[in-house]
Enzyme design. Structure first.
Site, PDB file in Angstrom:
ATOM      1  N   SER A 216      -6.925  -0.778   2.188  1.00 47.39           N
ATOM      2  CA  SER A 216      -8.277  -0.283   1.915  1.00 47.39           C
ATOM      3  C   SER A 216      -9.186  -1.322   1.271  1.00 47.39           C
ATOM      4  CB  SER A 216      -8.219   0.958   1.013  1.00 47.39           C
ATOM      5  OG  SER A 216      -7.804   0.618  -0.300  1.00 47.39           O
TER       6      SER A 216
ATOM      7  N   SER B 284     -10.784   3.325   4.371  1.00 46.37           N
ATOM      8  CA  SER B 284     -10.614   3.529   2.939  1.00 46.37           C
ATOM      9  C   SER B 284     -10.926   4.971   2.572  1.00 46.37           C
ATOM     10  CB  SER B 284     -11.548   2.586   2.156  1.00 46.37           C
ATOM     11  OG  SER B 284     -11.503   2.871   0.777  1.00 46.37           O
TER      12      SER B 284
ATOM     13  N   LYS C 223     -10.299   0.312  -6.049  1.00 44.82           N
ATOM     14  CA  LYS C 223     -11.480   0.246  -5.182  1.00 44.82           C
ATOM     15  C   LYS C 223     -12.533  -0.598  -5.892  1.00 44.82           C
ATOM     16  CE  LYS C 223      -9.655   3.479  -2.487  1.00 44.82           C
ATOM     17  NZ  LYS C 223      -9.103   3.170  -1.150  1.00 44.82           N
TER      18      LYS C 223
ATOM     19  N   SER D  96      -1.909  -0.631   0.248  1.00 48.48           N
ATOM     20  CA  SER D  96      -2.608  -0.261   1.484  1.00 48.48           C
ATOM     21  C   SER D  96      -3.652  -1.324   1.829  1.00 48.48           C
ATOM     22  CB  SER D  96      -3.294   1.098   1.322  1.00 48.48           C
ATOM     23  OG  SER D  96      -4.438   0.976   0.489  1.00 48.48           O
TER      24      SER D  96
END
Length: 303
Positions: free
Chosen positions: A110, A268, A165, A108
């Site tokens: 994010s 995100s 993350k 993704s």
């Protein structure tokens, strides 16, 4: 664990394959090969006795027949041969990805601009401690995640999924995110504006900044059209440690947990929504892009 989770757990699949092929390999080395040798020796003695008798009767024999017979009797069955060939390879891959480095693919946006969709990254599995594979239980404590680290972890709401993350808060930190600006333990994070970032897939621009997270420089994106508040945060464990308002939120990170945010701040799904990441969910520290089939220039280390 349901079937989908099992199929999605490559480590578990590797472990099962390693155990299965390992059992066959050890069984062959310590038992089946010996049985083949016994049967071969018996058959060869009978062969030699018969040939000796025929030779005494003046019948000429082909010497190659004995060697071919021996090779055939000692030959491993195909299922044992393939298992024995695969076992050391599977065992090596299992060891490397369980205790040293594991590859992941970024699915993704994010973590844009730090990481792009399609980046194939390496994750250091031992920098935060040595963990038993499959159950992810820490057995040797080494280091702890630091603010600014890019970390892979098991998604708290579905541990069969791996998320990536950036660590924004460590245990005990007071995190405030107000009007899209971070404050950690009362100290404001510094921002330097950069040229706007072009999302080539969406054909849209985002505001880009260099964020200094208490000593760690990295790039972030902000979408001017996105609101400052967090829409519909989940009812996660220890949510009482967080407060939400129209300008953002404030959270105190509990012991043994971490607060994570994506660098693409307004695109995100992270700790702002689903809460803290427990230490037992940690997979490792991401540190290197080893391939991106769409952009070979992406290869290299990153912060």
């Amino acid at each position: 664990m349901n079937l989908q989770a099992i199929l999605g757990n490559f480590a578990l699949i590797l472990f099962v394959l390693m155990v299965g092929t390992g059992i066959i390999w050890f069984l062959d080395v310590f038992y089946l090969a010996k049985q083949r040798r016994v049967r071969a020796d018996t058959a060869l003695r009978e062969f030699d006795a018969r040939n000796l008798k025929l030779s005494g009767e003046g019948i000429k024999l082909q010497e190659s027949g004995r060697a071919a017979m021996q090779a055939n009797l000692l030959k491993q069955p195909a299922w044992i041969e393939y298992s024995g060939s695969f076992f050391p390879v599977i065992a090596l891959v299992f060891f490397l990805r369980s205790f040293l480095y594991e590859p992941f693919k970024i699915p993704s946006s994010s973590m844009v601009p730090t990481l792009q969709i399609g980046d194939l990254i390496l994750v250091n599995k031992f920098t935060y401690g040595i963990r038993l594979p499959i159950i992810n239980k820490k057995i040797v404590d080494v280091n702890h995640p630091q603010r600014g680290d890019v970390m892979v972890f098991k998604y708290p709401e579905d541990p069969s999924l791996d998320y990536i993350k950036r660590v924004v808060g460590v245990p005990g930190d007071k995190i405030v995110y107000k009007n899209k600006r971070l404050t950690v333990n009362g100290k404001g994070v510094s921002y330097q504006p950069l040229p706007d970032y072009l999302d080539e897939e969406r054909l849209s621009y985002s505001k880009q900044f260099s964020e200094n997270l208490l000593g760690v420089d990295h790039k972030i994106l902000n979408d001017e059209q996105a609101p400052a508040y967090v829409p519909n945060p989940h009812n996660f464990p220890q949510r009482e440690l967080c407060g939400y308002n129209d300008e953002g939120f404030a959270c105190t990170v509990p012991t043994g947990q971490y607060f994570m945010m994506g660098d693409n701040r307004d695109n995100s799904l992270d700790s702002r929504y689903w809460g803290f990441v427990p230490d037992q969910n940690i997979v490792g520290k991401a540190f290197f892009v080893w391939m991106n089939l769409s952009n070979i220039k992406r290869i290299g280390s990153f912060q």
